[in-house]
Design a protein around this motif. Structure first.
Motif, PDB file in Angstrom:
ATOM      1  N   HIS A  93      39.855  -3.726  18.919  1.00 17.61           N
ATOM      2  CA  HIS A  93      38.598  -2.981  18.872  1.00 17.61           C
ATOM      3  C   HIS A  93      37.385  -3.895  18.713  1.00 17.61           C
ATOM      4  N   GLU A  94      37.608  -5.130  18.222  1.00 14.69           N
ATOM      5  CA  GLU A  94      36.499  -6.053  18.038  1.00 14.69           C
ATOM      6  C   GLU A  94      35.955  -6.586  19.360  1.00 14.69           C
ATOM      7  N   HIS A  95      36.631  -6.332  20.452  1.00 16.94           N
ATOM      8  CA  HIS A  95      36.185  -6.809  21.770  1.00 16.94           C
ATOM      9  C   HIS A  95      35.458  -5.742  22.577  1.00 16.94           C
ATOM     10  N   LEU A  96      35.513  -4.501  22.160  1.00 20.89           N
ATOM     11  CA  LEU A  96      35.053  -3.403  23.014  1.00 20.89           C
ATOM     12  C   LEU A  96      33.547  -3.416  23.240  1.00 20.89           C
ATOM     13  N   ARG A 150      37.832   3.884  25.652  1.00 15.26           N
ATOM     14  CA  ARG A 150      37.724   4.560  26.956  1.00 15.26           C
ATOM     15  C   ARG A 150      36.322   4.415  27.536  1.00 15.26           C
ATOM     16  N   ARG A 151      35.332   4.453  26.682  1.00  9.45           N
ATOM     17  CA  ARG A 151      33.962   4.251  27.146  1.00  9.45           C
ATOM     18  C   ARG A 151      33.808   2.836  27.696  1.00  9.45           C
ATOM     19  N   ALA A 152      34.351   1.843  26.995  1.00  8.63           N
ATOM     20  CA  ALA A 152      34.255   0.460  27.455  1.00  8.63           C
ATOM     21  C   ALA A 152      35.002   0.254  28.766  1.00  8.63           C
ATOM     22  N   PHE A 153      36.169   0.853  28.891  1.00  8.12           N
ATOM     23  CA  PHE A 153      36.981   0.679  30.102  1.00  8.12           C
ATOM     24  C   PHE A 153      36.286   1.272  31.323  1.00  8.12           C
ATOM     25  N   ARG A 154      35.548   2.346  31.121  1.00  4.25           N
ATOM     26  CA  ARG A 154      34.812   2.945  32.252  1.00  4.25           C
ATOM     27  C   ARG A 154      33.698   2.034  32.737  1.00  4.25           C
ATOM     28  N   LYS A 155      33.148   1.226  31.838  1.00  6.01           N
ATOM     29  CA  LYS A 155      32.044   0.339  32.208  1.00  6.01           C
ATOM     30  C   LYS A 155      32.526  -0.962  32.849  1.00  6.01           C
ATOM     31  N   ALA A 156      33.767  -1.365  32.575  1.00  3.09           N
ATOM     32  CA  ALA A 156      34.265  -2.679  32.992  1.00  3.09           C
ATOM     33  C   ALA A 156      34.463  -2.758  34.498  1.00  3.09           C
ATOM     34  N   ASP A 157      34.637  -3.987  35.008  1.00  7.31           N
ATOM     35  CA  ASP A 157      34.898  -4.202  36.430  1.00  7.31           C
ATOM     36  C   ASP A 157      36.354  -3.983  36.796  1.00  7.31           C
ATOM     37  N   GLY A 158      37.232  -3.947  35.808  1.00  6.97           N
ATOM     38  CA  GLY A 158      38.641  -3.731  36.097  1.00  6.97           C
ATOM     39  C   GLY A 158      39.471  -3.675  34.836  1.00  6.97           C
ATOM     40  N   ILE A 159      40.722  -3.249  35.000  1.00  8.88           N
ATOM     41  CA  ILE A 159      41.680  -3.186  33.893  1.00  8.88           C
ATOM     42  C   ILE A 159      43.009  -3.743  34.382  1.00  8.88           C
ATOM     43  N   GLN A 160      43.654  -4.529  33.531  1.00 11.51           N
ATOM     44  CA  GLN A 160      45.026  -4.977  33.775  1.00 11.51           C
ATOM     45  C   GLN A 160      45.901  -4.343  32.702  1.00 11.51           C
ATOM     46  N   ALA A 161      46.746  -3.395  33.110  1.00  9.47           N
ATOM     47  CA  ALA A 161      47.558  -2.616  32.177  1.00  9.47           C
ATOM     48  C   ALA A 161      48.975  -3.166  32.129  1.00  9.47           C
TER      49      ALA A 161
END
Length: 387
Positions: A93-96, A150-161
Motif C-alpha cells: 500500500h505504500e506504493h499506491l 483499484r483507483r491506482a491500477f486504473r490510472k497506471a499504464d499497465g498491470i502484471q498479474a
C-alpha cells in the motif's frame, strides 16, 4: 536508452557497508538487466536486520544500481525522476500514491500484483495469533487499501498479474493487463527426458506412489493436514511414501504425530534443504506426485516448480490451483479442507499409474512453457511495448 526502475518490497539492508539482498530477488533483477535495453535500477526500503536466504554483494557484482530508503521515507518525485519506466509492487500500500505523481513526472508506470482481496482476507482470518476484534480491524483497513489499489491500477499504464486469481480480479481495472506465473525453475532445472522416462518405467513396474511436500510448516499453509492424509492412505491400503521438506511452527507436532501413529516407514520429515541443489534433484529423481494442502488462493510458485520437476499435483481447489489444474491437466483437486477428498484422489491415482504418468508429462510441458526465462521475457516485452 530508457531507464527502468524497479520498486520492490523485497527485503534489503546493509551489512558491513555492503548491500545484503534476497538471492531470489537478485536473480530476477539480473534478468531485467540482461533483457532491458538501457540502465536498470531498483529502489528498496532498508531493514534493520538481516534475513533468511540473503547474501552480501559488492556493488560491482550487480549489473543494476541499488538505492535503499529509510523505512519512514515516502517515495516521491525525487526518487523516480531519473527513470523512464517504473515497475512497482502493487501489493504494498505504500506504493499506491505513485499513481498520482508519475504522470506529472512524465513516466510510465506498471504495477505488479500477486494477492487479491480473498487471499488478504484468508491471511487475516487464518492467523491463529490475532483476536477476533483485531482481525475485524485488519479487514476494514485492508478494504480501505483495496479501494486505493483499484483507483491506482486504473490510472497506471499497465498491470502484471501473478497468477489466475489476480488476473481475474484486476484485469477489469486496466486494459493493458498481462498474467505471468512466478517461479524459480529455469531451463537448467527442468526434469530431463531421461528422468521422465525413468519415472514412467518405475510407475508402470509398481512400487509405492512417491509423494513429496515442501514449504513452511504452518497452519496458514495447511501443513496440519499432511499426517491426517497419510493416515487415511494407510487405512485405504495405499502403498506410498511421503517426503516432507521444510520447517515451521508445526514441525515438532508433525514429527510427534508421525511417531504416534507409527508412520515412520512411509512418512519422512527432512527439514529445510537448498532449493536448487537438493530439493529439485530429489523431486526429479525420487518423487511422482506433489501433495499440496494449501487453502489460500495466492499464486504459490510451488505449483509450477513442482510441475517443472515432472510431478503431477494433488491439492485443494483454491482459486489458483483449480485454474492451473484445468489449464495444465497436471493433476487433481479436492474441496478445500477435505482431507478425505485428497486421500481418495491419491488412492484412485495410485491404482491408475498410466494417468499419473500422463499428468506428469502434462506438468513438465506446461512448466517448460512457463519457465523462469520465458516468464521474464514476456514481462520485459510488456514493459518495452510502453515505449
Amino acid at each position: 536508452m530508457a531507464n527502468l526502475l524497479v520498486i520492490s518490497s523485497a527485503p534489503a539492508t546493509l551489512l558491513d557497508g555492503k548491500p545484503f539482498l534476497d538471492a531470489k530477488f537478485v536473480e530476477g533483477m539480473r534478468f531485467y538487466s540482461d533483457l532491458w535495453d538501457g540502465p536498470v535500477s531498483c529502489l528498496l526500503k532498508r531493514r534493520d536486520n538481516t534475513f533468511p536466504f540473503g547474501k552480501s554483494y559488492e556493488q560491482d557484482q550487480l549489473p543494476f544500481k541499488i538505492r535503499l530508503l529509510p523505512v519512514n521515507k515516502t517515495i516521491g518525485v525525487e526518487e523516480i525522476n531519473e527513470s523512464d519506466v517504473i515497475l512497482c509492487g502493487g501489493d504494498n500500500h505504500e506504493h499506491l500514491h505513485l499513481a498520482d505523481i508519475y504522470r506529472e513526472a512524465q513516466k510510465k508506470l506498471v504495477f505488479t500484483i500477486e494477492q487479491h482481496p480473498e487471499t488478504r482476507r484468508q491471511i487475516i482470518f487464518l492467523d491463529p495469533v490475532r483476536s477476533l476484534p483485531k482481525k475485524l480491524y485488519s479487514q476494514l483497513w485492508a478494504m480501505k487499501q483495496e479501494r486505493r489499489r483499484r483507483r491506482a491500477f486504473r490510472k497506471a499504464d499497465g498491470i502484471q498479474a501473478n497468477g489466475y486469481p489476480a488476473l481475474s480480479v484486476y484485469r477489469p481495472m486496466n486494459a493493458n493487463t498481462m498474467m505471468y506465473l512466478d517461479n524459480r525453475v529455469g531451463e537448467n532445472l527442468l526434469a530431463t527426458e531421461n528422468e521422465m522416462k525413468a519415472r514412467e518405467n518405475r510407475l508402470m513396474s509398481g512400487g509405492p506412489l512417491r509423494l513429496v511436500h515442501s514449504g513452511r510448516l504452518e497452519h496458514l499453509k495447511g501443513s496440519h493436514d499432511l499426517v491426517p492424509i497419510a493416515r487415511l492412505l494407510v487405512s485405504k491400503g495405499v502403498d506410498f511414501t511421503l517426503d516432507i521438506f521444510g520447517t515451521g511452527s508445526l514441525e515438532d507436532e508433525i514429527r510427534k504425530d508421525i511417531a504416534k501413529h507409527g508412520l515412520q516407514q512411509c512418512v519422512r520429515l527432512n527439514g529445510a534443504v537448498d532449493f536448487e541443489t537438493e530439493l529439485v534433484p530429489f523431486a526429479r529423481e525420487n518423487a511422482d506426485v506433489y501433495l499440496s494442502c494449501h487453502r489460500q488462493s495466492d499464486p504459490s510458485c510451488t505449483y509450477i516448480e513442482s510441475m517443472g520437476c515432472g510431478l503431477a499435483v494433488v491439492g485443494y481447489d483454491n482459486r489458483m490451483w483449480a485454474a492451473l489444474c484445468r489449464e495444465s491437466g497436471a493433476g487433481w483437486s479436492g474441496p478445500l479442507g477435505h482431507v478425505e477428498a485428497l486421500a481418495d484422489a491419491l488412492a484412485s491415482v495410485a491404482k491408475n499409474r498410466q494417468e499419473v504418468a500422463k499428468a506428469c508429462r502434462a506438468a513438465r510441458t506446461f512448466a517448460g512453457n512457463h519457465s523462469f526465462e520465458n516468464e521474464f521475457h514476456r514481462r520485459i516485452d510488456h514493459l518495452k511495448a510502453l515505449l
